[in-house]
Design a protein around this motif. Sequence first.
Motif, PDB file in Angstrom:
ATOM      1  N   SER A  25      13.123 -66.311  32.458  1.00  0.00           N
ATOM      2  CA  SER A  25      11.742 -67.198  32.276  1.00  0.00           C
ATOM      3  C   SER A  25      10.657 -66.221  31.486  1.00  0.00           C
ATOM      4  CB  SER A  25      11.376 -67.452  33.584  1.00  0.00           C
ATOM      5  OG  SER A  25      11.991 -68.034  34.327  1.00  0.00           O
ATOM      6  N   LEU A  26      10.928 -64.968  31.672  1.00  0.00           N
ATOM      7  CA  LEU A  26       9.994 -63.948  30.959  1.00  0.00           C
ATOM      8  C   LEU A  26      10.442 -63.910  29.486  1.00  0.00           C
ATOM      9  CD1 LEU A  26       7.626 -61.920  30.920  1.00  0.00           C
ATOM     10  CD2 LEU A  26       9.454 -59.985  31.363  1.00  0.00           C
ATOM     11  N   PHE A  27      11.661 -63.903  29.301  1.00  0.00           N
ATOM     12  CA  PHE A  27      12.266 -63.964  27.790  1.00  0.00           C
ATOM     13  C   PHE A  27      11.941 -65.151  27.223  1.00  0.00           C
ATOM     14  CE2 PHE A  27      15.803 -64.327  24.523  1.00  0.00           C
ATOM     15  CZ  PHE A  27      15.364 -63.376  23.944  1.00  0.00           C
ATOM     16  N   LYS A  28      12.388 -66.341  27.855  1.00  0.00           N
ATOM     17  CA  LYS A  28      12.315 -67.558  27.367  1.00  0.00           C
ATOM     18  C   LYS A  28      10.880 -68.065  26.699  1.00  0.00           C
ATOM     19  CE  LYS A  28      14.600 -72.094  27.652  1.00  0.00           C
ATOM     20  NZ  LYS A  28      15.628 -71.917  26.577  1.00  0.00           N
ATOM     21  N   TYR A  29       9.941 -67.800  27.835  1.00  0.00           N
ATOM     22  CA  TYR A  29       8.389 -68.297  27.557  1.00  0.00           C
ATOM     23  C   TYR A  29       7.700 -67.046  26.246  1.00  0.00           C
ATOM     24  CZ  TYR A  29       7.426 -71.673  30.930  1.00  0.00           C
ATOM     25  OH  TYR A  29       7.254 -72.874  31.422  1.00  0.00           O
ATOM     26  N   LEU A  30       8.164 -65.882  26.575  1.00  0.00           N
ATOM     27  CA  LEU A  30       7.864 -65.056  25.343  1.00  0.00           C
ATOM     28  C   LEU A  30       8.371 -65.471  23.866  1.00  0.00           C
ATOM     29  CD1 LEU A  30       6.616 -62.062  24.682  1.00  0.00           C
ATOM     30  CD2 LEU A  30       8.916 -61.055  24.977  1.00  0.00           C
ATOM     31  N   LEU A  31       9.545 -65.856  23.676  1.00  0.00           N
ATOM     32  CA  LEU A  31      10.240 -66.202  22.622  1.00  0.00           C
ATOM     33  C   LEU A  31       9.383 -67.558  22.444  1.00  0.00           C
ATOM     34  CD1 LEU A  31      12.141 -65.716  20.371  1.00  0.00           C
ATOM     35  CD2 LEU A  31      13.815 -67.185  22.021  1.00  0.00           C
ATOM     36  N   PHE A  32       9.121 -68.478  23.221  1.00  0.00           N
ATOM     37  CA  PHE A  32       8.575 -69.849  22.807  1.00  0.00           C
ATOM     38  C   PHE A  32       7.242 -69.555  22.342  1.00  0.00           C
ATOM     39  CE2 PHE A  32       5.750 -73.299  24.756  1.00  0.00           C
ATOM     40  CZ  PHE A  32       6.615 -74.465  24.323  1.00  0.00           C
ATOM     41  N   PHE A  33       6.310 -68.803  23.055  1.00  0.00           N
ATOM     42  CA  PHE A  33       4.780 -68.541  22.566  1.00  0.00           C
ATOM     43  C   PHE A  33       4.816 -67.813  21.156  1.00  0.00           C
ATOM     44  CE2 PHE A  33       4.148 -69.791  27.118  1.00  0.00           C
ATOM     45  CZ  PHE A  33       2.958 -70.840  26.631  1.00  0.00           C
ATOM     46  N   LEU A  34       5.948 -66.587  20.943  1.00  0.00           N
ATOM     47  CA  LEU A  34       5.874 -65.858  19.747  1.00  0.00           C
ATOM     48  C   LEU A  34       5.924 -66.896  18.810  1.00  0.00           C
ATOM     49  CD1 LEU A  34       7.656 -62.552  20.714  1.00  0.00           C
ATOM     50  CD2 LEU A  34       5.341 -62.895  20.100  1.00  0.00           C
TER      51      LEU A  34
END
Length: 409
Positions: free
Chosen positions: A72-81
Amino acid sequence: MTISLGWVVTALISKFYEVHRYSSALRVYNLLVRQALFFSLLVFAYEGVFPQSNLNPVLILRYIIFCFLFISLFKYLLFFLLKNYRAYLKGNTRRTIILGDSKEAKDLELFFKNNPESGFINTKTVSFKKREKIDLNTLFSYIKAESVDEIYCSLSEIEAVDVKAITKFADNNLKVVKFVPEQNTVLNQDLKRDFYGMVPVLEFRTIPLDDSFNLALKRLFDIGFSLLIIVLILSWLTPLLALLIKIESRGPVFFSQLRNGYNYKSFTCFKFRSMVINDKANVIQVSKADQRITKLGKIMRQTSMDELPQFFNVLIGDMSVVGPRPHMLSHTEMYANKVDKFMVRHFVKPGITGLAQVSGYRGEVETDKDIIGRVKYDIFYIENWSIFLDLKIIIQTIIKAIKGDEKAY
């Protein structure tokens, strides 16, 4: 291994990787929850079927929670980046034009304006309410001049004859067409529907390889298969053929030629040289009993050995193992002006072999029927791609190479 395979299966079922530029953070959350549920059920079901593994249920639960916190952390980080990259650095953008002035079209225009993080740059909105004032040819020239990527058509305002003309233009110029329907509109065609905010958008042509998971799967297969051929076959065959090519005729071992690939971008395509050096290699296609072909070249072409260096093209990402065959630049331009929907072939990477080639449309284009048939099979492949279809085409290609093909010259 079983758990990894289970992740892939559940991800396909839950559509875990289907996150687009217009997707919301809520959509990502829903996908995470859905995948967590499916994967948890699978893991606990596996433990129930194979109890001999003696795994502690509490440890399993901790493992799942830890995995999904990290994912979840990785997916949201990539999403917002990616969102910020589009909004502030103006990268990864798509230029659009909206044809129509309906309420839904205006809502879509507002969505593009208020959501720069989606990466849509709307160049223009054209009203079709006064149709007599619209010149489609002028509009098409504008679309090409402004490098528009996507055309959005308001179905409530654009007549069927104009829709047909627009989709034909888009197919022949590598543009994506999408439709904006009125609310509660019922259509008789099965079109993919997405929501940009609250605006429904229908996609005219669905391409499986537009999906990131399918694209990654095909790329992994391409890398693995090309490495296998390079290590097991080309490692010893290349020096052998190089020696024979040099003995028979003067010139380089490899023949390189610019061809059009994905998104119409040109790339250098490699082959073993099968002809004597001539100044018409980039203009005139090889024909039956062509005097330019060497004795060794004839054997290589009959068995498709001359195409093997293209696995290096596959490895570096210019080509795929399976896909529409690339044409030399001069022929691409000629066929694009002559054959309807020819440019659709460039929505995916070109291949070493393809559905058209194993269906009888290989080699020299002798008549218009040949190129029209090739385009027909290529478009079918693009719209119906699956990894199993690729495997089927590869097997058929190997069989044809062993048996021989009358058009292999």
